[in-house]
Design a protein around this motif. Structure first.
Motif, PDB file in Angstrom:
ATOM      1  N   THR A 142       0.846  -1.183   0.000  1.00 39.17           N
ATOM      2  CA  THR A 142       0.000   0.000   0.000  1.00 39.17           C
ATOM      3  C   THR A 142       0.885   1.238   0.000  1.00 39.17           C
ATOM      4  N   LYS A 143       0.533   2.147  -0.881  1.00 43.64           N
ATOM      5  CA  LYS A 143       1.269   3.406  -0.981  1.00 43.64           C
ATOM      6  C   LYS A 143       0.234   4.525  -0.953  1.00 43.64           C
ATOM      7  N   GLU A 144       0.360   5.409   0.001  1.00 40.68           N
ATOM      8  CA  GLU A 144      -0.632   6.462   0.200  1.00 40.68           C
ATOM      9  C   GLU A 144      -0.841   7.316  -1.051  1.00 40.68           C
ATOM     10  N   ASN A 145       0.229   7.690  -1.722  1.00 35.96           N
ATOM     11  CA  ASN A 145       0.111   8.530  -2.912  1.00 35.96           C
ATOM     12  C   ASN A 145       0.293   7.693  -4.186  1.00 35.96           C
ATOM     13  N   HIS A 146      -0.274   6.489  -4.171  1.00 38.07           N
ATOM     14  CA  HIS A 146      -0.187   5.555  -5.302  1.00 38.07           C
ATOM     15  C   HIS A 146      -0.658   6.201  -6.595  1.00 38.07           C
ATOM     16  N   GLU A 147       0.102   5.949  -7.653  1.00 38.23           N
ATOM     17  CA  GLU A 147      -0.316   6.314  -9.004  1.00 38.23           C
ATOM     18  C   GLU A 147      -0.271   5.042  -9.827  1.00 38.23           C
ATOM     19  N   PRO A 148      -1.353   4.698 -10.523  1.00 35.70           N
ATOM     20  CA  PRO A 148      -1.382   3.459 -11.297  1.00 35.70           C
ATOM     21  C   PRO A 148      -0.277   3.429 -12.351  1.00 35.70           C
ATOM     22  N   ALA A 149       0.243   2.240 -12.576  1.00 35.86           N
ATOM     23  CA  ALA A 149       1.230   2.064 -13.640  1.00 35.86           C
ATOM     24  C   ALA A 149       0.565   2.333 -14.984  1.00 35.86           C
ATOM     25  N   THR A 150       1.312   2.908 -15.909  1.00 41.00           N
ATOM     26  CA  THR A 150       0.786   3.194 -17.244  1.00 41.00           C
ATOM     27  C   THR A 150       1.186   2.108 -18.239  1.00 41.00           C
ATOM     28  N   PHE A 151       1.670   1.004 -17.723  1.00 38.47           N
ATOM     29  CA  PHE A 151       2.113  -0.131 -18.530  1.00 38.47           C
ATOM     30  C   PHE A 151       1.622  -1.406 -17.860  1.00 38.47           C
ATOM     31  N   THR A 152       1.706  -2.513 -18.555  1.00 37.43           N
ATOM     32  CA  THR A 152       1.247  -3.792 -18.008  1.00 37.43           C
ATOM     33  C   THR A 152       2.226  -4.257 -16.937  1.00 37.43           C
ATOM     34  N   ILE A 153       1.716  -4.467 -15.722  1.00 32.47           N
ATOM     35  CA  ILE A 153       2.591  -4.870 -14.617  1.00 32.47           C
ATOM     36  C   ILE A 153       2.605  -6.373 -14.386  1.00 32.47           C
ATOM     37  N   LEU A 154       1.582  -7.074 -14.902  1.00 32.10           N
ATOM     38  CA  LEU A 154       1.470  -8.502 -14.642  1.00 32.10           C
ATOM     39  C   LEU A 154       0.726  -9.162 -15.795  1.00 32.10           C
ATOM     40  N   ASN A 155       1.312 -10.219 -16.356  1.00 31.26           N
ATOM     41  CA  ASN A 155       0.731 -10.945 -17.485  1.00 31.26           C
ATOM     42  C   ASN A 155       0.403 -12.367 -17.061  1.00 31.26           C
ATOM     43  N   PHE A 156      -0.792 -12.816 -17.425  1.00 31.20           N
ATOM     44  CA  PHE A 156      -1.229 -14.171 -17.114  1.00 31.20           C
ATOM     45  C   PHE A 156      -1.405 -14.968 -18.405  1.00 31.20           C
ATOM     46  N   PRO A 157      -0.467 -15.864 -18.744  1.00 35.97           N
ATOM     47  CA  PRO A 157      -0.683 -16.720 -19.909  1.00 35.97           C
ATOM     48  C   PRO A 157      -1.805 -17.716 -19.619  1.00 35.97           C
ATOM     49  N   VAL A 158      -2.688 -17.902 -20.600  1.00 38.28           N
ATOM     50  CA  VAL A 158      -3.814 -18.829 -20.459  1.00 38.28           C
ATOM     51  C   VAL A 158      -3.926 -19.678 -21.718  1.00 38.28           C
ATOM     52  N   LYS A 159      -4.534 -20.838 -21.571  1.00 36.15           N
ATOM     53  CA  LYS A 159      -4.694 -21.739 -22.716  1.00 36.15           C
ATOM     54  C   LYS A 159      -5.818 -21.292 -23.647  1.00 36.15           C
ATOM     55  N   ASP A 160      -6.888 -20.712 -23.085  1.00 38.52           N
ATOM     56  CA  ASP A 160      -8.045 -20.310 -23.887  1.00 38.52           C
ATOM     57  C   ASP A 160      -8.483 -18.909 -23.474  1.00 38.52           C
ATOM     58  N   ILE A 161      -7.985 -17.914 -24.185  1.00 41.65           N
ATOM     59  CA  ILE A 161      -8.259 -16.519 -23.818  1.00 41.65           C
ATOM     60  C   ILE A 161      -9.747 -16.193 -23.911  1.00 41.65           C
ATOM     61  N   GLU A 162     -10.433 -16.756 -24.894  1.00 43.56           N
ATOM     62  CA  GLU A 162     -11.876 -16.501 -25.039  1.00 43.56           C
ATOM     63  C   GLU A 162     -12.631 -16.925 -23.785  1.00 43.56           C
ATOM     64  N   GLN A 163     -12.334 -18.107 -23.299  1.00 43.92           N
ATOM     65  CA  GLN A 163     -13.001 -18.634 -22.115  1.00 43.92           C
ATOM     66  C   GLN A 163     -12.692 -17.779 -20.884  1.00 43.92           C
ATOM     67  N   VAL A 164     -11.431 -17.413 -20.712  1.00 47.37           N
ATOM     68  CA  VAL A 164     -11.044 -16.629 -19.533  1.00 47.37           C
ATOM     69  C   VAL A 164     -11.643 -15.230 -19.595  1.00 47.37           C
ATOM     70  N   VAL A 165     -11.638 -14.598 -20.760  1.00 48.58           N
ATOM     71  CA  VAL A 165     -12.271 -13.282 -20.897  1.00 48.58           C
ATOM     72  C   VAL A 165     -13.755 -13.380 -20.541  1.00 48.58           C
ATOM     73  N   ASP A 166     -14.433 -14.408 -21.053  1.00 51.34           N
ATOM     74  CA  ASP A 166     -15.858 -14.578 -20.754  1.00 51.34           C
ATOM     75  C   ASP A 166     -16.093 -14.780 -19.260  1.00 51.34           C
ATOM     76  N   GLU A 167     -15.272 -15.618 -18.619  1.00 49.47           N
ATOM     77  CA  GLU A 167     -15.431 -15.883 -17.179  1.00 49.47           C
ATOM     78  C   GLU A 167     -15.175 -14.631 -16.351  1.00 49.47           C
ATOM     79  N   LEU A 168     -14.103 -13.905 -16.661  1.00 48.67           N
ATOM     80  CA  LEU A 168     -13.796 -12.696 -15.896  1.00 48.67           C
ATOM     81  C   LEU A 168     -14.827 -11.599 -16.136  1.00 48.67           C
ATOM     82  N   THR A 169     -15.334 -11.510 -17.353  1.00 52.69           N
ATOM     83  CA  THR A 169     -16.381 -10.532 -17.650  1.00 52.69           C
ATOM     84  C   THR A 169     -17.632 -10.825 -16.819  1.00 52.69           C
ATOM     85  N   LYS A 170     -17.998 -12.095 -16.701  1.00 58.80           N
ATOM     86  CA  LYS A 170     -19.153 -12.479 -15.872  1.00 58.80           C
ATOM     87  C   LYS A 170     -18.953 -12.095 -14.411  1.00 58.80           C
ATOM     88  N   GLN A 171     -17.683 -12.041 -13.969  1.00 54.48           N
ATOM     89  CA  GLN A 171     -17.372 -11.675 -12.585  1.00 54.48           C
ATOM     90  C   GLN A 171     -17.243 -10.167 -12.396  1.00 54.48           C
TER      91      GLN A 171
END
Length: 127
Positions: A55-84
């Motif tokens: 936690t950083k009190e004066n946090h500013e969001p990163a303007t670049f991708t900080i974390l990448n999650f490789p997945v086997k089926d991006i369509e399925q994961v996008v659909d599941e996360l969108t539902k959430q």
């Protein structure tokens, strides 16, 4: 000199409770809280990797991708996360995304989304 060091990465958020819920409950990642340091979390990732979230009190969001999650089926994961309730970023120009938020313009299929602190994350199709 550092070749045997167990290096790790870290990033800041503005609210560790929201981060714990997002990364732990919504994304289903293993999170360890530091009992001696309030506002410090550790993501325990597959393969033994760890990432520090603090936690950083004066946090500013990163303007670049900080974390990448490789997945086997991006369509399925996008659909599941969108539902959430995850909203995928919509980009134009050189990284134009489709209506689901997936970039299909060369290289791996990739979709970007943000954590509650505004940091950019991605899921990408494993080749």
């Amino acid at each position: 000199m550092l070749s045997n060091s167990n290096a790790f990465s870290g990033f800041s958020v503005n609210d560790s409770k929201k981060a714990k819920k997002f990364y732990g409950e919504l994304l289903g990642l293993n999170i360890v809280e530091d009992p001696e340091m309030e506002g410090v979390l550790t993501l325990k990732l597959a393969g033994g990797n760890s990432i520090l979230i603090y936690t950083k009190e004066n946090h500013e969001p990163a303007t670049f991708t900080i974390l990448n999650f490789p997945v086997k089926d991006i369509e399925q994961v996008v659909d599941e996360l969108t539902k959430q309730g995850i909203l995928f970023e919509q980009y134009g120009g050189d990284i134009k995304t489709d209506k689901k938020g997936i970039f299909r313009g060369g290289g791996p299929l990739i979709a970007w989304f943000k954590d509650p602190a505004g940091n950019i994350l991605s899921i990408l199709q494993e080749e």
